[in-house]
Motif scaffolding. Sequence first.
Motif, mmCIF file in Angstrom:
data_model
loop_
_atom_site.group_PDB
_atom_site.id
_atom_site.type_symbol
_atom_site.label_atom_id
_atom_site.label_comp_id
_atom_site.label_asym_id
_atom_site.label_seq_id
_atom_site.Cartn_x
_atom_site.Cartn_y
_atom_site.Cartn_z
ATOM 1 N N GLY A 254 0.763 -1.091 0.277
ATOM 2 C CA GLY A 254 -0.039 -0.142 0.005
ATOM 3 C C GLY A 254 1.225 1.462 -0.118
ATOM 4 N N ASN A 255 0.678 2.005 -0.168
ATOM 5 C CA ASN A 255 -1.185 2.586 0.227
ATOM 6 C C ASN A 255 -0.997 4.274 0.693
ATOM 7 O OD1 ASN A 255 0.632 3.883 2.941
ATOM 8 N ND2 ASN A 255 -0.969 3.717 4.183
ATOM 9 N N ILE A 256 -1.281 4.119 -1.442
ATOM 10 C CA ILE A 256 -0.614 5.431 -1.425
ATOM 11 C C ILE A 256 -2.628 6.468 -1.745
ATOM 12 C CG2 ILE A 256 0.088 6.848 -3.363
ATOM 13 C CD1 ILE A 256 2.464 5.258 -3.836
ATOM 14 N N ASN A 257 -3.297 6.765 -1.679
ATOM 15 C CA ASN A 257 -4.158 7.286 -2.008
ATOM 16 C C ASN A 257 -4.459 7.622 -3.201
ATOM 17 O OD1 ASN A 257 -7.489 8.799 -2.365
ATOM 18 N ND2 ASN A 257 -6.718 9.680 -0.175
ATOM 19 N N PRO A 258 -5.668 6.731 -4.073
ATOM 20 C CA PRO A 258 -5.693 6.833 -5.829
ATOM 21 C C PRO A 258 -5.259 8.490 -5.958
ATOM 22 C CG PRO A 258 -7.071 5.224 -5.220
ATOM 23 C CD PRO A 258 -6.641 5.409 -4.404
ATOM 24 N N ASP A 259 -6.289 9.185 -4.781
ATOM 25 C CA ASP A 259 -6.809 10.916 -5.462
ATOM 26 C C ASP A 259 -5.396 11.569 -6.076
ATOM 27 O OD1 ASP A 259 -9.516 10.262 -5.951
ATOM 28 O OD2 ASP A 259 -9.817 11.017 -3.289
ATOM 29 N N LEU A 260 -5.114 11.107 -5.368
ATOM 30 C CA LEU A 260 -3.126 12.024 -5.191
ATOM 31 C C LEU A 260 -2.805 11.767 -6.497
ATOM 32 C CD1 LEU A 260 -0.407 12.739 -4.182
ATOM 33 C CD2 LEU A 260 0.524 10.311 -3.997
ATOM 34 N N LEU A 261 -3.360 10.845 -7.250
ATOM 35 C CA LEU A 261 -2.270 10.763 -8.823
ATOM 36 C C LEU A 261 -3.218 11.303 -9.719
ATOM 37 C CD1 LEU A 261 -2.855 6.480 -9.035
ATOM 38 C CD2 LEU A 261 -0.601 8.593 -8.714
ATOM 39 N N PHE A 262 -4.210 12.635 -9.636
ATOM 40 C CA PHE A 262 -4.966 13.165 -10.026
ATOM 41 C C PHE A 262 -4.035 15.227 -9.386
ATOM 42 C CE2 PHE A 262 -7.983 9.770 -10.125
ATOM 43 C CZ PHE A 262 -8.564 10.497 -11.170
ATOM 44 N N SER A 263 -3.100 14.854 -8.798
ATOM 45 C CA SER A 263 -2.272 16.301 -8.325
ATOM 46 C C SER A 263 -1.470 16.397 -9.486
ATOM 47 C CB SER A 263 -1.534 15.517 -6.991
ATOM 48 O OG SER A 263 -3.186 15.643 -5.854
ATOM 49 N N PRO A 264 -0.426 17.544 -9.400
ATOM 50 C CA PRO A 264 0.865 17.344 -10.300
ATOM 51 C C PRO A 264 1.511 16.604 -10.104
ATOM 52 C CG PRO A 264 -0.305 19.423 -9.732
ATOM 53 C CD PRO A 264 -1.053 18.738 -8.639
ATOM 54 N N ALA A 265 2.310 16.224 -11.303
ATOM 55 C CA ALA A 265 3.596 15.829 -11.309
ATOM 56 C C ALA A 265 4.720 15.637 -9.876
ATOM 57 C CB ALA A 265 4.388 15.296 -12.250
ATOM 58 N N ASP A 266 4.681 16.544 -9.557
ATOM 59 C CA ASP A 266 5.649 17.021 -8.612
ATOM 60 C C ASP A 266 5.304 16.860 -7.329
ATOM 61 O OD1 ASP A 266 7.393 17.761 -10.339
ATOM 62 O OD2 ASP A 266 7.526 20.448 -10.104
ATOM 63 N N GLN A 267 3.646 16.686 -6.944
ATOM 64 C CA GLN A 267 3.137 17.060 -5.820
ATOM 65 C C GLN A 267 3.273 15.133 -5.211
ATOM 66 O OE1 GLN A 267 -0.595 18.633 -4.765
ATOM 67 N NE2 GLN A 267 -0.986 17.605 -3.388
ATOM 68 N N VAL A 268 3.190 14.207 -6.453
ATOM 69 C CA VAL A 268 2.662 12.958 -6.973
ATOM 70 C C VAL A 268 4.494 12.363 -5.931
ATOM 71 C CG1 VAL A 268 2.917 10.700 -8.189
ATOM 72 C CG2 VAL A 268 1.145 12.636 -7.941
ATOM 73 N N ARG A 269 5.339 12.871 -6.858
ATOM 74 C CA ARG A 269 6.639 12.420 -6.088
ATOM 75 C C ARG A 269 7.038 13.337 -4.842
ATOM 76 N NH1 ARG A 269 10.180 11.416 -10.365
ATOM 77 N NH2 ARG A 269 8.945 12.541 -13.172
ATOM 78 N N ARG A 270 6.299 14.485 -4.141
ATOM 79 C CA ARG A 270 6.987 14.690 -3.251
ATOM 80 C C ARG A 270 6.249 13.035 -1.652
ATOM 81 N NH1 ARG A 270 6.054 19.616 -5.032
ATOM 82 N NH2 ARG A 270 4.554 19.424 -3.922
ATOM 83 N N GLU A 271 5.267 13.311 -2.249
ATOM 84 C CA GLU A 271 4.159 12.292 -1.631
ATOM 85 C C GLU A 271 4.978 10.330 -1.420
ATOM 86 O OE1 GLU A 271 2.141 12.510 0.102
ATOM 87 O OE2 GLU A 271 1.929 15.065 0.253
ATOM 88 N N VAL A 272 5.101 10.055 -2.865
ATOM 89 C CA VAL A 272 5.652 9.396 -2.962
ATOM 90 C C VAL A 272 7.070 9.233 -1.791
ATOM 91 C CG1 VAL A 272 6.727 7.156 -4.390
ATOM 92 C CG2 VAL A 272 4.455 8.365 -4.811
ATOM 93 N N ARG A 273 7.871 10.169 -2.457
ATOM 94 C CA ARG A 273 8.779 10.028 -1.325
ATOM 95 C C ARG A 273 9.033 9.745 0.308
ATOM 96 N NH1 ARG A 273 14.021 9.156 -1.287
ATOM 97 N NH2 ARG A 273 14.577 8.784 -3.322
ATOM 98 N N THR A 274 7.433 10.496 0.177
ATOM 99 C CA THR A 274 7.757 10.362 1.997
ATOM 100 C C THR A 274 6.707 9.339 2.463
ATOM 101 O OG1 THR A 274 6.834 13.133 2.134
ATOM 102 C CG2 THR A 274 6.214 11.452 4.019
#
Length: 314
Positions: A254-274
Amino acid sequence: MKFIDALNGCNRGAPPVWLMRQAGRYLPEYQALRARHSLREMFFTPKLAAEATLQPIRRFGFDAAILFSDITAIAPAMGFALEFREGPTVFPFATSENWRSLKQDLGALDPIAEAVLLTKKQLDIPLIGFCGGPFTIATYLAKKTWGGQDFSAFLDLIADVCILSLQRQIAAGVDAVQIFDSWANLLNDEEFEEYSLKPLKKIAESVDKPVILFMRGSAKRAEKLAALKPAAISVDWELPISEIRRNVKIPLQGNINPDLLFSPADQVRREVRTLLDEMQGDPAFIVNLGHGVKPGTPLEAIEALVEEVRKLNY
C-alpha cells in the motif's frame, strides 16, 4: 524477483511496485481494446484478458502483473447468469430459498485459467491471480443480504468456488493470489468475524501460493487480518503505514491514496518519497495504492510514481 522477495520478507533495495486495477480504463490502449469488445468478452476470452493484463506492464514496467478479470467472474460457475453494463449484473438473485438449487458449471472457470496460461508465456515478472472475498461477492449475487445460518452457508458455498478458481489459476501458473473482500468494511465487528474472516481463512488455508488480503478499511483491521497468517495485507490510506507496521509484522502492501494521482507530478513525487522514507529499508514492503487506479487517472502521474520508486538506491 522483488515482488516475491518482499512477500517472503527478504527484499533488498527499492521496494517492488504494482497498482491495483492497473489494467483498465485509464489506459488508452485498453480503451481501444474495449471499443471493440464487451466487458464480458474481455473477461471470458483468454486472449483478450491476457492482452489487457499485459498492457500496463509494457507501458510502466511494474514489478508484478495482476490478471485482468472481475470478482464476479465466478458467478457463471455457481449457476448465475452474468452481464456487464456499467458494472456486473447477476441474475437470478440469490435468496435463502433458491441458492441451494442453482446448478454449478465449473467449466465456466476454464477461461480464467486459460488466460493465466497465455499471460504467463509473455511475462518475465510474477503474475497475481485473484478472487473476491465471499462476503463481497455475495453483495453482487444476493438481492439482499441475510444473516444467520443460511447466509453463512451461502458464503461457504462461494468460498468453495473461489478455492476451485484459485487452484486452477495456480495450476496454470500464477505466482501469488490476492483476495479482494472490498465491502467487508460495511460489517460490524461481530459480523466481520463471521462473514469475512471465517470464509477468508478457509480460502487462504486452501491454496499453496502466497495470499494477499485486501478490503476497504484494512488499515484499521490489519491486526485481525494478520491473524489469518496471509503472506501480506494490502492496506488503505486511513492510517500511516508506519503506524500499522508497529503492530503488524507480516509484509504490507500500500497505501497511496488513488486521488493523489490527480495531483501535479511534482506533488506525486513528494508524497511517494514521503512513503518511501517512512518505510526505508523495510524488506517486506510493496508499493501500491490503497485502492484501485481510478478512471481518468493521468498517465504522467503513474509514470512519476514509478520513477520515484525506481530512483531509490538503498
